[in-house]
Structure formats: structure tokens, C-alpha cells
Design a protein around this motif. Structure first.
Motif, mmCIF file in Angstrom:
data_model
loop_
_atom_site.group_PDB
_atom_site.id
_atom_site.type_symbol
_atom_site.label_atom_id
_atom_site.label_comp_id
_atom_site.label_asym_id
_atom_site.label_seq_id
_atom_site.Cartn_x
_atom_site.Cartn_y
_atom_site.Cartn_z
ATOM 1 N N GLU A 188 0.850 -1.197 0.000
ATOM 2 C CA GLU A 188 0.000 0.000 0.000
ATOM 3 C C GLU A 188 0.880 1.239 0.000
ATOM 4 O O GLU A 188 2.050 1.184 0.384
ATOM 5 N N PHE A 189 0.288 2.339 -0.441
ATOM 6 C CA PHE A 189 1.035 3.591 -0.441
ATOM 7 C C PHE A 189 1.260 4.045 1.001
ATOM 8 O O PHE A 189 0.396 3.844 1.863
ATOM 9 N N PRO A 190 2.411 4.653 1.265
ATOM 10 C CA PRO A 190 2.688 5.102 2.630
ATOM 11 C C PRO A 190 1.759 6.240 3.036
ATOM 12 O O PRO A 190 1.384 7.072 2.210
ATOM 13 N N LYS A 191 1.397 6.247 4.296
ATOM 14 C CA LYS A 191 0.571 7.339 4.824
ATOM 15 C C LYS A 191 1.440 8.547 5.160
ATOM 16 O O LYS A 191 0.965 9.666 5.234
ATOM 17 N N GLN A 192 2.726 8.291 5.395
ATOM 18 C CA GLN A 192 3.669 9.355 5.710
ATOM 19 C C GLN A 192 4.316 9.884 4.430
ATOM 20 O O GLN A 192 4.082 9.380 3.337
ATOM 21 N N TYR A 193 5.161 10.892 4.603
ATOM 22 C CA TYR A 193 5.959 11.417 3.508
ATOM 23 C C TYR A 193 7.101 10.446 3.227
ATOM 24 O O TYR A 193 7.572 9.756 4.122
ATOM 25 N N VAL A 194 7.557 10.434 1.982
ATOM 26 C CA VAL A 194 8.752 9.682 1.612
ATOM 27 C C VAL A 194 9.828 10.707 1.294
ATOM 28 O O VAL A 194 9.658 11.546 0.408
ATOM 29 N N ASP A 195 10.914 10.641 2.035
ATOM 30 C CA ASP A 195 12.004 11.610 1.931
ATOM 31 C C ASP A 195 13.160 11.014 1.145
ATOM 32 O O ASP A 195 13.516 9.851 1.341
ATOM 33 N N HIS A 196 13.735 11.812 0.258
ATOM 34 C CA HIS A 196 14.977 11.443 -0.424
ATOM 35 C C HIS A 196 16.117 11.920 0.471
ATOM 36 O O HIS A 196 16.341 13.122 0.609
ATOM 37 N N ILE A 197 16.827 11.000 1.075
ATOM 38 C CA ILE A 197 17.849 11.334 2.072
ATOM 39 C C ILE A 197 18.887 12.295 1.503
ATOM 40 O O ILE A 197 19.272 13.264 2.169
ATOM 41 N N ASP A 198 19.325 12.054 0.264
ATOM 42 C CA ASP A 198 20.363 12.906 -0.322
ATOM 43 C C ASP A 198 19.798 14.173 -0.965
ATOM 44 O O ASP A 198 20.549 14.980 -1.506
ATOM 45 N N GLY A 199 18.490 14.354 -0.910
ATOM 46 C CA GLY A 199 17.865 15.554 -1.463
ATOM 47 C C GLY A 199 17.666 15.515 -2.969
ATOM 48 O O GLY A 199 17.110 16.446 -3.540
ATOM 49 N N ASP A 200 18.101 14.445 -3.626
ATOM 50 C CA ASP A 200 17.960 14.312 -5.077
ATOM 51 C C ASP A 200 16.643 13.603 -5.379
ATOM 52 O O ASP A 200 16.523 12.396 -5.182
ATOM 53 N N LYS A 201 15.672 14.349 -5.882
ATOM 54 C CA LYS A 201 14.336 13.807 -6.138
ATOM 55 C C LYS A 201 14.329 12.732 -7.218
ATOM 56 O O LYS A 201 13.364 11.996 -7.343
ATOM 57 N N LYS A 202 15.394 12.641 -7.988
ATOM 58 C CA LYS A 202 15.470 11.629 -9.042
ATOM 59 C C LYS A 202 16.107 10.334 -8.536
ATOM 60 O O LYS A 202 16.067 9.324 -9.226
ATOM 61 N N ASN A 203 16.707 10.353 -7.356
ATOM 62 C CA ASN A 203 17.394 9.179 -6.810
ATOM 63 C C ASN A 203 16.408 8.323 -6.019
ATOM 64 O O ASN A 203 16.198 8.544 -4.828
ATOM 65 N N ASN A 204 15.816 7.334 -6.692
ATOM 66 C CA ASN A 204 14.811 6.487 -6.059
ATOM 67 C C ASN A 204 15.348 5.124 -5.641
ATOM 68 O O ASN A 204 14.609 4.139 -5.581
ATOM 69 N N LYS A 205 16.641 5.073 -5.331
ATOM 70 C CA LYS A 205 17.212 3.848 -4.773
ATOM 71 C C LYS A 205 16.570 3.628 -3.410
ATOM 72 O O LYS A 205 16.393 4.573 -2.634
ATOM 73 N N GLN A 238 5.905 15.201 8.132
ATOM 74 C CA GLN A 238 5.994 16.444 7.365
ATOM 75 C C GLN A 238 7.110 17.323 7.923
ATOM 76 O O GLN A 238 7.869 17.939 7.178
ATOM 77 N N GLN A 239 7.222 17.365 9.236
ATOM 78 C CA GLN A 239 8.238 18.195 9.880
ATOM 79 C C GLN A 239 9.652 17.693 9.566
ATOM 80 O O GLN A 239 10.536 18.481 9.231
ATOM 81 N N GLN A 240 9.874 16.390 9.654
ATOM 82 C CA GLN A 240 11.187 15.829 9.337
ATOM 83 C C GLN A 240 11.535 16.074 7.871
ATOM 84 O O GLN A 240 12.686 16.361 7.538
ATOM 85 N N ASN A 241 10.543 15.985 7.003
ATOM 86 C CA ASN A 241 10.757 16.260 5.590
ATOM 87 C C ASN A 241 11.188 17.717 5.389
ATOM 88 O O ASN A 241 12.075 18.004 4.593
ATOM 89 N N GLY A 300 18.842 16.459 14.059
ATOM 90 C CA GLY A 300 19.474 15.143 14.018
ATOM 91 C C GLY A 300 19.757 14.659 12.609
ATOM 92 O O GLY A 300 20.287 15.399 11.783
ATOM 93 N N VAL A 301 19.382 13.415 12.319
ATOM 94 C CA VAL A 301 19.688 12.809 11.020
ATOM 95 C C VAL A 301 18.930 13.466 9.870
ATOM 96 O O VAL A 301 19.241 13.212 8.710
ATOM 97 N N TYR A 302 17.954 14.299 10.166
ATOM 98 C CA TYR A 302 17.174 14.957 9.119
ATOM 99 C C TYR A 302 17.751 16.323 8.738
ATOM 100 O O TYR A 302 17.232 16.976 7.843
ATOM 101 N N ALA A 303 18.786 16.742 9.419
ATOM 102 C CA ALA A 303 19.377 18.058 9.165
ATOM 103 C C ALA A 303 20.022 18.103 7.775
ATOM 104 O O ALA A 303 20.767 17.213 7.408
ATOM 105 N N ARG A 304 19.694 19.132 7.029
ATOM 106 C CA ARG A 304 20.340 19.387 5.725
ATOM 107 C C ARG A 304 20.961 20.766 5.816
ATOM 108 O O ARG A 304 20.355 21.699 6.302
#
Length: 165
Positions: free
Chosen positions: A69-86, A95-98, A159-163
Motif C-alpha cells: 500500500e502507499f505510505p501514509k507518511q511522507y517519503v524523503d529522499h535522504i540525499d535531497g535528489d528527487k530523481k534518486n529512487n534507490k 511532514q516536519q522531518q521532511n 538530528g539525522v534529518y538536518a540538511r
């Protein structure tokens, strides 16, 4: 809404590359798509998959395949590259962590996340957002000082969400 089974029928997902490939000869007219990379780059920077006349963000389809099923939460690209779907570059977030992992605003005068130039006082101002609140971190004479303060505060609070860039 697309199902995991329908995606698996039409597409192969390669977690090493993050690409989707068409499995069958499906396409408009006589065009054969079997084996070709699926999806296109949308103006917002995300890879979109057109399945059964509807568009889906590829990074969300990865989680559909994984969980059924589709996630109820946001899906974050850790490296910030929206094209990197590894798969190892994707994580479920609030939403806040995103927002913590967002890039600096393109129209930023300083080009440094969390730092802006106060024209009136002629000082750099460091700030972060935390739990939906704006946190003022002080005014500084140099961009470097303000940048270090903002970065350290993001590390401590996001923390780990800091960019930073």
C-alpha cells in the motif's frame, strides 16, 4: 488507485539503480516499451510513472511494492535528489522531518540555509525552525559565524534529518 499486483505486472524495480523498467510490450500505438526505463521527469523534479492513465511519484511506488500500500507518511529522499529512487535513499518521515531535510530557498540572498541578511541592522541573522516554531539564534557580523551557529543548531535539533546545503 494502482495496486502492488498491477505495478508488478507492468514494471520491474531495480533497487540498486532506483529505476523502473517496463516488463511487457505496453505502450501507445505500435511503440514497444518492454525493457525500457519507465517514467519521466516532472517540472517539480520528481520521477513520475504513468500507469493506467494516472501519474504516480516513483518514490511512493517503491513503498507500494514493499508494503502493498502507499505510505501514509511522507517519503524523503535522504540525499535531497528527487530523481534518486534507490531504496536505501528513501525513508518514511513526518511532514516536519521532511521540512528539516529541505534545501535552502533558491531566492536566499546569503545562499546559506538558516541565515539571512538584516538590511536594517547590517548583520547576518541565524535561525532554524523547530516543532513548527521559528527559533532566533542571534545576529552576527559575518556570514561564516551565522552559518556555523545555524548548522550546529540544526545538528543538535534536527538530528539525522538536518540538511545544510
Amino acid at each position: 488507485m494502482i495496486t502492488k499486483e498491477r505495478v508488478e505486472e507492468l514494471l520491474h524495480y531495480d533497487p540498486e539503480t532506483g529505476y523502473f523498467f517496463w516488463k511487457k510490450l505496453v505502450g501507445r500505438g505500435h511503440r514497444e516499451l518492454g525493457g525500457k526505463v519507465a517514467g519521466c521527469l516532472a517540472p517539480n523534479g520528481y520521477i513520475m510513472l504513468g500507469i493506467d492513465r494516472k501519474l504516480y511519484r516513483a518514490h511512493r511506488v517503491v513503498f507500494l511494492l514493499e508494503n502493498g500500500e502507499f505510505p501514509k507518511q511522507y517519503v524523503d529522499h535522504i540525499d535531497g535528489d528527487k530523481k534518486n529512487n534507490k531504496r536505501d535513499n528513501l525513508r518514511l518521515v513526518t511532514q516536519q522531518q521532511n521540512a528539516y531535510n529541505a534545501k535552502p530557498h533558491k531566492d536566499s540572498v546569503t545562499k546559506v540555509k538558516g541565515v539571512y541578511w538584516d538590511k536594517e541592522r547590517e548583520l547576518y541573522v541565524a535561525q532554524i525552525w523547530l516543532n513548527g516554531k521559528h527559533i532566533h539564534l542571534g545576529r552576527y557580523e559575518t556570514l561564516e559565524e551565522a552559518s556555523v551557529v545555524a548548522k550546529n543548531s540544526r545538528i543538535d535539533n534536527h538530528g539525522v534529518y538536518a540538511r545544510h546545503v
